[in-house]
Design a protein around this motif. Structure first.
Motif, PDB file in Angstrom:
ATOM      1  N   HIS A   1      -1.208   2.245  -1.766  1.00 52.91           N
ATOM      2  CA  HIS A   1      -2.075   1.493  -0.861  1.00 52.91           C
ATOM      3  C   HIS A   1      -1.675   1.812   0.581  1.00 52.91           C
ATOM      4  CE1 HIS A   1       1.277  -1.198  -2.097  1.00 52.91           C
ATOM      5  NE2 HIS A   1       1.394  -1.352  -0.800  1.00 52.91           N
ATOM      6  N   ASN A   2      -2.569   1.512   1.486  1.00 54.77           N
ATOM      7  CA  ASN A   2      -2.283   1.697   2.907  1.00 54.77           C
ATOM      8  C   ASN A   2      -1.287   0.635   3.350  1.00 54.77           C
ATOM      9  OD1 ASN A   2      -4.217   3.738   2.943  1.00 54.77           O
ATOM     10  ND2 ASN A   2      -5.849   2.313   3.464  1.00 54.77           N
TER      11      ASN A   2
ATOM     12  N   GLU B   1      -6.439  -6.034  10.167  1.00 58.46           N
ATOM     13  CA  GLU B   1      -6.752  -4.609  10.243  1.00 58.46           C
ATOM     14  C   GLU B   1      -7.970  -4.197   9.425  1.00 58.46           C
ATOM     15  OE1 GLU B   1      -5.665  -2.742  12.492  1.00 58.46           O
ATOM     16  OE2 GLU B   1      -4.081  -4.081  13.170  1.00 58.46           O
TER      17      GLU B   1
ATOM     18  N   ARG C   1      -2.179  -7.424   7.932  1.00 60.24           N
ATOM     19  CA  ARG C   1      -3.086  -6.667   7.063  1.00 60.24           C
ATOM     20  C   ARG C   1      -4.507  -7.216   7.162  1.00 60.24           C
ATOM     21  NH1 ARG C   1      -1.192  -3.110   3.523  1.00 60.24           N
ATOM     22  NH2 ARG C   1      -2.979  -3.370   2.162  1.00 60.24           N
TER      23      ARG C   1
ATOM     24  N   TYR D   1      -1.801   5.422   6.215  1.00 55.29           N
ATOM     25  CA  TYR D   1      -2.799   5.608   5.167  1.00 55.29           C
ATOM     26  C   TYR D   1      -2.242   6.440   4.025  1.00 55.29           C
ATOM     27  CZ  TYR D   1      -6.187   3.650   8.373  1.00 55.29           C
ATOM     28  OH  TYR D   1      -6.862   2.794   9.211  1.00 55.29           O
TER      29      TYR D   1
ATOM     30  N   ASP E   1      -2.008   9.108   1.038  1.00 57.10           N
ATOM     31  CA  ASP E   1      -2.473  10.490   1.040  1.00 57.10           C
ATOM     32  C   ASP E   1      -1.782  11.250  -0.082  1.00 57.10           C
ATOM     33  OD1 ASP E   1      -3.876  12.734   2.012  1.00 57.10           O
ATOM     34  OD2 ASP E   1      -2.206  13.326   3.296  1.00 57.10           O
TER      35      ASP E   1
ATOM     36  N   SER F   1      -2.220   9.411  -4.299  1.00 53.98           N
ATOM     37  CA  SER F   1      -2.739   8.393  -3.381  1.00 53.98           C
ATOM     38  C   SER F   1      -3.555   7.305  -4.078  1.00 53.98           C
ATOM     39  CB  SER F   1      -3.577   9.040  -2.279  1.00 53.98           C
ATOM     40  OG  SER F   1      -4.737   9.628  -2.824  1.00 53.98           O
TER      41      SER F   1
ATOM     42  N   ALA G   1     -10.936  -3.751   6.216  1.00 52.64           N
ATOM     43  CA  ALA G   1     -11.177  -3.396   4.814  1.00 52.64           C
ATOM     44  C   ALA G   1     -10.182  -2.383   4.257  1.00 52.64           C
ATOM     45  CB  ALA G   1     -12.601  -2.877   4.658  1.00 52.64           C
ATOM     46  N   ASP G   2      -9.709  -1.462   5.063  1.00 50.33           N
ATOM     47  CA  ASP G   2      -8.752  -0.457   4.568  1.00 50.33           C
ATOM     48  C   ASP G   2      -7.425  -1.081   4.148  1.00 50.33           C
ATOM     49  OD1 ASP G   2     -10.544   1.594   4.968  1.00 50.33           O
ATOM     50  OD2 ASP G   2      -9.642   2.269   6.856  1.00 50.33           O
ATOM     51  N   PHE G   3      -7.212  -2.340   4.543  1.00 54.55           N
ATOM     52  CA  PHE G   3      -5.947  -3.021   4.245  1.00 54.55           C
ATOM     53  C   PHE G   3      -6.197  -4.334   3.501  1.00 54.55           C
ATOM     54  CE2 PHE G   3      -5.528  -0.256   7.824  1.00 54.55           C
ATOM     55  CZ  PHE G   3      -4.392   0.468   7.511  1.00 54.55           C
TER      56      PHE G   3
END
Length: 140
Positions: free
Chosen positions: A60-61, A104, A101, A50, A52, A56, A106-108
């Protein structure tokens, strides 16, 4: 390694064992000890990284994945006495595979360009991070 980290790794490895990516190989000579080996055709490793820090919002993750690795589980009757051996060749790590991706969530959801993924992989394998030339494998 902290106790919390050891517990987290143990839980992840137990989940891997139960997921079907492990093939029973043999029972050892020790009473109650079962030895299993990882089936690389049915297993994969995914590291979710993630973004950070101060910059950030510009990044992107990442999903770092690998299918080609080996490992063995030696399960003792008392789980805390069990041991795991993993051998992860770092030159085979894949950064931001589109299918991984999507799996995995929404975060990706964003899709980095091929150049961005290649740049991230180059940086990850560099001497400043994994130092793949000097340490070609992660052994756990």
């Amino acid at each position: 390694m902290s106790t919390a980290m050891v517990r987290a790794i143990s839980l992840c490895l137990l989940a891997l064992l139960l997921s079907g990516g492990i093939v029973h190989a043999q029972r050892s000579g020790e009473a109650g000890v079962a030895t299993y080996r990882i089936d690389p055709q049915a297993s994969d490793v995914r590291l979710l990284v993630y973004r950070d820090g101060v910059l950030s919002t510009f990044g992107h993750n990442h999903v770092v994945s690998l299918k080609d690795f080996t490992g063995t589980f030696h399960l003792q009757p008392k789980l805390a006495q069990s041991r795991v051996e993993l051998d992860i060749p770092v030159d085979r790590l894949v950064v931001d595979d589109a299918a991984a991706r999507r799996q995995e969530g929404a975060d990706f959801a964003s899709e980095p360009s091929k150049d961005d993924a290649a740049g991230t992989r180059t940086n990850m394998l560099s001497a400043a991070l994994l130092n793949a030339k000097q340490f070609p494998a992660i052994k756990v």
